[in-house]
Design a protein around this motif. Structure first.
Motif, short mmCIF file in Angstrom:
data_model
loop_
_atom_site.label_atom_id
_atom_site.label_comp_id
_atom_site.label_asym_id
_atom_site.label_seq_id
_atom_site.Cartn_x
_atom_site.Cartn_y
_atom_site.Cartn_z
N GLU A 254 4.88 -0.09 1.16
CA GLU A 254 4.31 0.38 -0.10
C GLU A 254 2.83 0.05 -0.23
O GLU A 254 2.32 -0.14 -1.34
CB GLU A 254 5.07 -0.22 -1.30
CG GLU A 254 6.42 0.44 -1.55
CD GLU A 254 7.52 -0.26 -0.77
OE1 GLU A 254 7.39 -1.48 -0.58
OE2 GLU A 254 8.47 0.40 -0.35
N GLU A 255 2.13 -0.04 0.88
CA GLU A 255 0.69 -0.33 0.84
C GLU A 255 -0.01 0.46 1.93
O GLU A 255 0.31 0.33 3.11
CB GLU A 255 0.43 -1.83 1.01
CG GLU A 255 -1.02 -2.20 0.76
CD GLU A 255 -1.22 -3.70 0.66
OE1 GLU A 255 -2.30 -4.13 0.23
OE2 GLU A 255 -0.28 -4.44 1.02
N ARG A 285 -5.91 6.87 -5.97
CA ARG A 285 -4.84 5.99 -6.43
C ARG A 285 -3.91 6.69 -7.42
O ARG A 285 -2.73 6.38 -7.48
CB ARG A 285 -5.44 4.73 -7.07
CG ARG A 285 -6.13 3.81 -6.05
CD ARG A 285 -6.50 2.47 -6.64
NE ARG A 285 -6.98 1.57 -5.59
CZ ARG A 285 -8.25 1.37 -5.29
NH1 ARG A 285 -9.19 2.03 -5.97
NH2 ARG A 285 -8.61 0.56 -4.32
N ILE A 290 0.40 4.25 -3.64
CA ILE A 290 0.48 3.18 -2.64
C ILE A 290 -0.84 3.00 -1.89
O ILE A 290 -0.95 2.09 -1.07
CB ILE A 290 1.62 3.41 -1.64
CG1 ILE A 290 1.35 4.66 -0.79
CG2 ILE A 290 2.96 3.50 -2.34
CD1 ILE A 290 2.33 4.81 0.37
N ARG A 292 -3.69 1.33 -1.67
CA ARG A 292 -4.21 0.10 -2.30
C ARG A 292 -5.59 -0.29 -1.78
O ARG A 292 -6.41 -0.82 -2.52
CB ARG A 292 -3.24 -1.05 -2.03
CG ARG A 292 -1.78 -0.75 -2.39
CD ARG A 292 -1.52 -0.89 -3.87
NE ARG A 292 -0.14 -0.56 -4.17
CZ ARG A 292 0.89 -1.38 -4.03
NH1 ARG A 292 0.68 -2.61 -3.57
NH2 ARG A 292 2.10 -1.00 -4.34
N VAL A 293 -5.83 -0.06 -0.48
CA VAL A 293 -7.10 -0.46 0.13
C VAL A 293 -7.83 0.81 0.54
O VAL A 293 -7.35 1.57 1.38
CB VAL A 293 -6.87 -1.36 1.36
CG1 VAL A 293 -8.20 -1.82 1.94
CG2 VAL A 293 -6.00 -2.56 0.99
#
Length: 321
Positions: A254-255, A285, A290, A292-293
């Motif tokens: 999830e990332e 986002r 997901i 995130r970065v």
């Protein structure tokens, strides 16, 4: 662990396997059936595997540190890979060895009603666990076929539980067949044949799990739909005119990491570019939660650079520019 991690399916499988392992071992003690011994070890190994999945989910929740700035999301992939190793060695290889020994030195099955009764109970219990795994998987599977779901799922827990439960059900049928043939023919060799088939089945499932989790450990990109959403979200048609090239990488189920070089106009001010980048990150986002970065690098669009793909410096031996 998030809902998509299949915690409910793991707990259901763990409870079923612990009960089944105890019942199978009792049946082995009373009957001497090698199929029952192999199935006992199989269920015990599966119980340990579910414990590993739960432990991996727990460890993956740790906060990022300076030494691990992208967090610990891949812990879930590591523990899923360990599951394949346990299934191969403790489950599959043991069953193959036990089957070979039983074929070489067959003996009569005693108290036949114990293994038959326990196998019927185990099929019912495993069926309940498998049904739970299917129900949990259907919430995230969408229109994918089952083979596509196993191959493309970024959260490893549900595919692992699905394959384990499927293997357990087939193994129980093989064990029941082996015991049944041994009783019908009064030849214990069939019990060994059933055990050997169970071992081969477990090894095949372990190899499939190892291949899939290895791919996740190496690092997989976002799915085609997610990539398309991210590209659409980046471009605003004003400051950000296009995506020159982009890479995505799952840091965990999830990332997602997104790195892209984006095209801006040559006369845009630094403030305008910074504002456009912040706005693009917010859109990404919103489109793909997901993500995130996110790293966005502004540049002047070049058809040659876009065709060449990511910077040469990003690959071994590249010189950059």
């Amino acid at each position: 662990m998030s809902a998509s991690g299949g915690t409910k399916a793991i707990v259901a499988a763990l409870g079923a396997n612990l009960a089944i392992a105890a019942a199978k071992f009792v049946a082995f003690l009373f009957s001497g059936s090698s199929s029952m011994l192999a199935e006992s070890v199989h269920s015990l190994a599966d119980s340990g595997n579910q414990g590993l999945l739960l432990l991996g989910g727990k460890k993956a929740q740790r906060e990022a540190t300076p030494q691990h700035p992208f967090g610990y999301g891949r812990e879930r992939y590591i523990y899923a890979f360990l599951v394949s190793i346990v299934l191969f060695s403790v489950g599959g290889m043991f069953a193959v060895y036990e089957g070979y020994e039983k074929i070489k030195h067959p003996h009569e099955i005693e108290a036949w009603y114990w293994p038959v009764g326990v196998l019927v109970f185990a099929i019912i219990a495993e069926g309940f666990s498998f049904r739970t795994a299917i129900k949990e998987s259907n919430e995230t599977r969408g229109s994918l076929s089952w083979s596509q779901f196993v191959r493309r799922a970024k959260a490893p827990e549900l595919p692992v539980v699905l394959l384990e439960d499927l293997g357990a059900l087939i193994g129980l049928v093989l064990a029941l067949g082996g015991v049944g043939l041994a009783l019908a023919t009064d030849d214990g060799v069939w019990d060994g044949v059933g055990t050997l088939c169970i071992g081969v089945l477990l090894i095949l499932i372990a190899l499939i799990l190892a291949v899939e989790t290895k791919s996740l450990l190496l690092g997989e990109a976002a799915g085609t739909e997610e990539v398309a959403k991210i590209r659409t979200a980046i471009v605003d048609g004003d400051t950000v005119t296009s995506v020159i090239h982009m890479r995505t990488l799952h840091l965990g189920p999830e990332e997602l990491l997104v790195a892209a070089k984006i095209a801006v106009e040559h006369d845009d001010t630094a403030a305008e570019v910074a504002h456009a980048i912040n706005a693009a990150e917010a859109r990404i986002r919103e489109a793909v939660p997901i993500a995130r970065v996110i790293y966005l690098e502004p540049d002047i669009y070049s058809a040659a650079e876009a065709a060449a793909g990511p910077d040469p410096a990003a690959t071994p031996g590249g010189t950059g520019h």
